[in-house]
Design a protein around this motif. Structure first.
Motif, PDB file in Angstrom:
ATOM      1  N   GLN A   1       5.783  35.296  27.634  1.00  0.00           N
ATOM      2  CA  GLN A   1       5.641  33.856  27.402  1.00  0.00           C
ATOM      3  C   GLN A   1       4.466  33.298  28.195  1.00  0.00           C
TER       4      GLN A   1
ATOM      5  N   ARG B   1      10.640  32.488  21.676  1.00  0.00           N
ATOM      6  CA  ARG B   1      10.879  33.294  20.466  1.00  0.00           C
ATOM      7  C   ARG B   1       9.558  33.785  19.866  1.00  0.00           C
ATOM      8  N   ALA B   2       8.523  32.964  19.935  1.00  0.00           N
ATOM      9  CA  ALA B   2       7.219  33.390  19.430  1.00  0.00           C
ATOM     10  C   ALA B   2       6.664  34.552  20.251  1.00  0.00           C
TER      11      ALA B   2
ATOM     12  N   PRO C   1      12.326  21.357  18.190  1.00  0.00           N
ATOM     13  CA  PRO C   1      11.441  22.493  18.446  1.00  0.00           C
ATOM     14  C   PRO C   1      10.002  22.048  18.631  1.00  0.00           C
TER      15      PRO C   1
ATOM     16  N   ASP D   1       8.400  36.789  21.853  1.00  0.00           N
ATOM     17  CA  ASP D   1       9.145  37.989  21.455  1.00  0.00           C
ATOM     18  C   ASP D   1       8.611  38.539  20.139  1.00  0.00           C
ATOM     19  N   LEU D   2       8.342  37.644  19.178  1.00  0.00           N
ATOM     20  CA  LEU D   2       7.839  38.070  17.870  1.00  0.00           C
ATOM     21  C   LEU D   2       6.484  38.753  17.988  1.00  0.00           C
TER      22      LEU D   2
ATOM     23  N   ALA E   1       3.216  32.006  14.484  1.00  0.00           N
ATOM     24  CA  ALA E   1       4.462  32.478  15.094  1.00  0.00           C
ATOM     25  C   ALA E   1       5.200  31.335  15.782  1.00  0.00           C
ATOM     26  N   ILE E   2       4.483  30.483  16.490  1.00  0.00           N
ATOM     27  CA  ILE E   2       5.126  29.347  17.175  1.00  0.00           C
ATOM     28  C   ILE E   2       5.704  28.376  16.153  1.00  0.00           C
ATOM     29  N   HIS E   3       4.948  28.137  15.082  1.00  0.00           N
ATOM     30  CA  HIS E   3       5.448  27.238  14.029  1.00  0.00           C
ATOM     31  C   HIS E   3       6.699  27.813  13.359  1.00  0.00           C
ATOM     32  N   ASP E   4       6.666  29.106  13.072  1.00  0.00           N
ATOM     33  CA  ASP E   4       7.780  29.732  12.348  1.00  0.00           C
ATOM     34  C   ASP E   4       9.045  29.828  13.206  1.00  0.00           C
ATOM     35  N   THR E   5       8.875  30.078  14.527  1.00  0.00           N
ATOM     36  CA  THR E   5      10.050  30.282  15.393  1.00  0.00           C
ATOM     37  C   THR E   5      10.494  28.993  16.084  1.00  0.00           C
ATOM     38  N   GLY E   6       9.581  28.026  16.236  1.00  0.00           N
ATOM     39  CA  GLY E   6       9.940  26.746  16.835  1.00  0.00           C
ATOM     40  C   GLY E   6       9.954  26.719  18.347  1.00  0.00           C
TER      41      GLY E   6
END
Length: 303
Positions: free
Chosen positions: A31, A22-23, A56, A25-26, A13-18
């Protein structure tokens, strides 16, 4: 080091959202909770998973290794979860079939063709190699359904009637027995009987007529394919006994005659044997319903 699926999902998730926000939230967590989780993973691994103060947020070499694992493992886990959900919902499963009735291929294939479209998540297979040890294989869970005309009293096994059929005598229209209105056991004594390659006690003509009457044909010729049996019969190389659904076309062919066995005819019933726990599964019920409907079509006179 103890890695959980949630850790892999976090890294991806962190890799995909940067970024952490945002991770979070996903993943539907705070946080703060996400930061705490990352610190816990890094403490266990003894390495940093991210290059700090980058935008990111960028994975370290160790983080990329974990990402590689996440991308390999998570799709397989998701597929497994979906499969289990399908099993629970009754939309997925296994349906391996053994057939004791050799001629049943004539009507079973149209049934399975319709079935696979309705139940694409069910693994369907036919196990002809188990045909003569089929019911024990059902008990051992090697197969899930057995097509048989010989029900037995077996614990935790259901025999569901599919349809009734009539074994019918078939001969060339030039054969001397064509003059008879019905065929008796004694009529086979001087004949070459063409059969499927099945043990005699499992063939209707033997179990229901010849063995009880103590009659043995002059010769028995075994042939694998129905079309070849009919070809040999039309050439007056022998006679045959086939289920009525197989001979519905040849009834109207001038090369053949069909006659009942005995004056009153012989009626047999075909069953689907299943484990009792499987009988009510939605896809099993669908298959049995389709099998009965297809049998009615095949026994209906063709136009």
């Amino acid at each position: 080091m103890h890695i959980e699926f949630r850790h892999l999902r976090t890294i991806k998730a962190i890799h995909d959202t940067g970024g952490l926000a945002r991770a979070a939230d996903l993943l539907n967590i705070t946080q703060s909770a996400l930061s705490h989780q990352i610190k816990g993973i890094e403490d266990q691994a003894g390495v940093e998973l991210f290059v700090r103060r980058t935008k990111p947020l960028r994975l370290s070499a160790a983080g990329l290794k974990m990402l590689e694992a996440a991308e390999a493992i998570l799709p397989r886990v998701s597929a497994l979860e979906a499969e289990f959900e399908g099993l629970v919902a009754g939309s997925a499963g296994r349906l391996h079939i053994a057939i004791e009735c050799h001629a049943c291929f004539e009507w079973l294939f149209p049934v399975l063709e319709e079935f696979r479209k309705a139940w694409p998540e069910v693994d369907v297979d036919i196990r002809p190699g188990l045909a003569f040890d089929a019911l024990p294989a059902l008990n051992r869970e090697e197969v899930d359904l057995v097509v048989s005309s010989d029900p037995e009293d077996i614990a935790d096994t259901d025999f569901t009637p599919i349809f009734d059929y009539e074994p019918v005598f078939v001969a060339s229209s030039q054969h001397p027995l064509a003059e008879k209105n019905f065929i008796e056991a004694a009529d086979f004594a001087g004949e070459t009987l063409i059969t499927y390659p099945v043990d005699r006690p499992r063939l209707d003509v033997f179990s229901q007529l010849l063995i009880p009457e103590g009659v043995v044909p002059k010769e028995v010729r075994q042939v694998e394919l129905t079309a070849v049996i009919l070809l040999l019969v039309a050439s007056n190389r022998g006679v045959a006994v086939l289920p009525d659904w197989v001979v519905r076309e040849v009834r109207y062919n001038s090369d053949y005659v069909t006659r009942p066995l005995t004056k009153s005819g012989i009626t047999r019933r075909l069953y689907a044997a299943t484990r009792s726990e499987d009988a009510a599964r939605p896809f099993m019920a669908h298959l049995l319903r389709s099998a009965r409907q297809e049998a009615v079509k095949l026994q209906r006179p063709s136009k």
